[in-house]
Design a protein around this motif. Structure first.
Motif, PDB file in Angstrom:
ATOM      1  N   ALA A  40      12.641  -5.700  -1.007  1.00 28.09           N
ATOM      2  CA  ALA A  40      12.119  -4.775  -1.556  1.00 28.09           C
ATOM      3  C   ALA A  40      10.769  -5.422  -1.840  1.00 28.09           C
ATOM      4  O   ALA A  40       9.801  -4.756  -1.591  1.00 28.09           O
ATOM      5  N   ALA A  41      10.534  -6.467  -2.467  1.00 23.91           N
ATOM      6  CA  ALA A  41       9.250  -7.010  -2.820  1.00 23.91           C
ATOM      7  C   ALA A  41       8.534  -7.205  -1.470  1.00 23.91           C
ATOM      8  O   ALA A  41       7.245  -6.876  -1.000  1.00 23.91           O
ATOM      9  N   LEU A  42       9.174  -7.686  -0.423  1.00 20.81           N
ATOM     10  CA  LEU A  42       8.470  -7.860   0.823  1.00 20.81           C
ATOM     11  C   LEU A  42       7.994  -6.643   1.687  1.00 20.81           C
ATOM     12  O   LEU A  42       6.955  -6.379   1.874  1.00 20.81           O
ATOM     13  N   ARG A  43       8.888  -5.733   1.319  1.00 18.62           N
ATOM     14  CA  ARG A  43       8.649  -4.271   2.035  1.00 18.62           C
ATOM     15  C   ARG A  43       7.530  -3.805   1.351  1.00 18.62           C
ATOM     16  O   ARG A  43       6.744  -3.379   2.011  1.00 18.62           O
ATOM     17  N   ALA A  44       7.082  -4.051  -0.009  1.00 21.00           N
ATOM     18  CA  ALA A  44       6.149  -3.400  -0.750  1.00 21.00           C
ATOM     19  C   ALA A  44       4.700  -3.936  -0.069  1.00 21.00           C
ATOM     20  O   ALA A  44       3.871  -3.389  -0.203  1.00 21.00           O
ATOM     21  N   ARG A  45       4.819  -5.123   0.442  1.00 21.29           N
ATOM     22  CA  ARG A  45       3.635  -6.016   0.664  1.00 21.29           C
ATOM     23  C   ARG A  45       3.134  -5.465   2.588  1.00 21.29           C
ATOM     24  O   ARG A  45       1.985  -5.761   2.848  1.00 21.29           O
ATOM     25  N   LEU A  46       4.157  -4.852   3.066  1.00 21.74           N
ATOM     26  CA  LEU A  46       3.984  -4.451   4.635  1.00 21.74           C
ATOM     27  C   LEU A  46       2.648  -3.510   4.663  1.00 21.74           C
ATOM     28  O   LEU A  46       2.083  -3.881   5.870  1.00 21.74           O
ATOM     29  N   PRO A  47       2.557  -2.565   3.903  1.00 24.99           N
ATOM     30  CA  PRO A  47       1.420  -1.606   4.372  1.00 24.99           C
ATOM     31  C   PRO A  47       0.092  -2.419   4.414  1.00 24.99           C
ATOM     32  O   PRO A  47      -0.700  -2.397   5.484  1.00 24.99           O
ATOM     33  N   GLU A  48      -0.219  -3.198   3.340  1.00 23.25           N
ATOM     34  CA  GLU A  48      -1.330  -4.126   3.392  1.00 23.25           C
ATOM     35  C   GLU A  48      -1.298  -5.129   4.527  1.00 23.25           C
ATOM     36  O   GLU A  48      -2.413  -5.429   5.226  1.00 23.25           O
ATOM     37  N   LEU A  49      -0.285  -5.856   4.974  1.00 22.96           N
ATOM     38  CA  LEU A  49      -0.112  -6.770   5.844  1.00 22.96           C
ATOM     39  C   LEU A  49      -0.509  -6.026   7.242  1.00 22.96           C
ATOM     40  O   LEU A  49      -1.231  -6.675   7.831  1.00 22.96           O
ATOM     41  N   ASP A  50       0.011  -4.962   7.505  1.00 19.37           N
ATOM     42  CA  ASP A  50      -0.332  -4.011   8.722  1.00 19.37           C
ATOM     43  C   ASP A  50      -1.628  -3.812   8.821  1.00 19.37           C
ATOM     44  O   ASP A  50      -2.231  -4.011  10.017  1.00 19.37           O
ATOM     45  N   ARG A  51      -2.385  -3.480   7.679  1.00 18.95           N
ATOM     46  CA  ARG A  51      -3.787  -3.231   7.857  1.00 18.95           C
ATOM     47  C   ARG A  51      -4.453  -4.399   8.040  1.00 18.95           C
ATOM     48  O   ARG A  51      -5.414  -4.453   8.986  1.00 18.95           O
TER      49      ARG A  51
END
Length: 145
Positions: A125-136
């Motif tokens: 869940a913590a990793l998933r929360a970081r994905l929008p910024e990572l994608d950007r």
């Protein structure tokens, strides 16, 4: 661009959440609950093998794979990055770039191997929360890669 091939999953669909598209290539994040930081670099032409590309296309492919790998390493600090270009099931050229962690359910086995432990739902869940910024960040870097 080669014609799309009927029945080819990567000709008919992006293959994940589109992060970058530059005409000849696309980068997508695969929707995989167990491995959220799983990306693909996909050739937009229907070719089966890396050697089907001309030298400039091969270089562009590796530049994109490298940019994805470097960004995952910098932003996520994974235990390991897995790179693979298999195509046994989908014979359309694509590279898997997967951030792996020593706590993930399959580590050190491949993501397609046997699970070694139960999924760590809190860390996932913590990793998933970081994905929008990572994608950007990936989209920005790939635009200039």
């Amino acid at each position: 661009m080669a014609a799309k091939v009927a029945g080819c999953e990567l000709c008919e669909h992006d293959g994940g959440r589109l992060v970058h598209h530059d005409g000849d290539w696309r980068v997508v994040r695969v929707d995989d609950a167990a491995f959220p930081a799983f990306y693909r670099v996909v050739c937009n032409r229907h070719v089966a093998e890396f050697s089907d590309l001309d030298p400039a296309e091969r270089e562009r492919c590796i530049v994109l794979v490298d940019a994805v790998e470097r960004t995952l390493r910098e932003r996520l600090q994974p235990t390991k990055i897995n790179l693979a270009s298999l195509g046994n099931v989908t014979p359309h050229l694509h590279w898997h770039v997967i951030a792996r962690f020593d706590w993930d359910s399959h580590f050190p086995q491949p993501v397609w191997g046997a699970a070694q432990r139960a999924p760590d739902t809190a860390r996932l869940a913590a990793l998933r929360a970081r994905l929008p910024e990572l994608d950007r960040v990936l989209a920005e870097r790939l635009h200039y890669a």
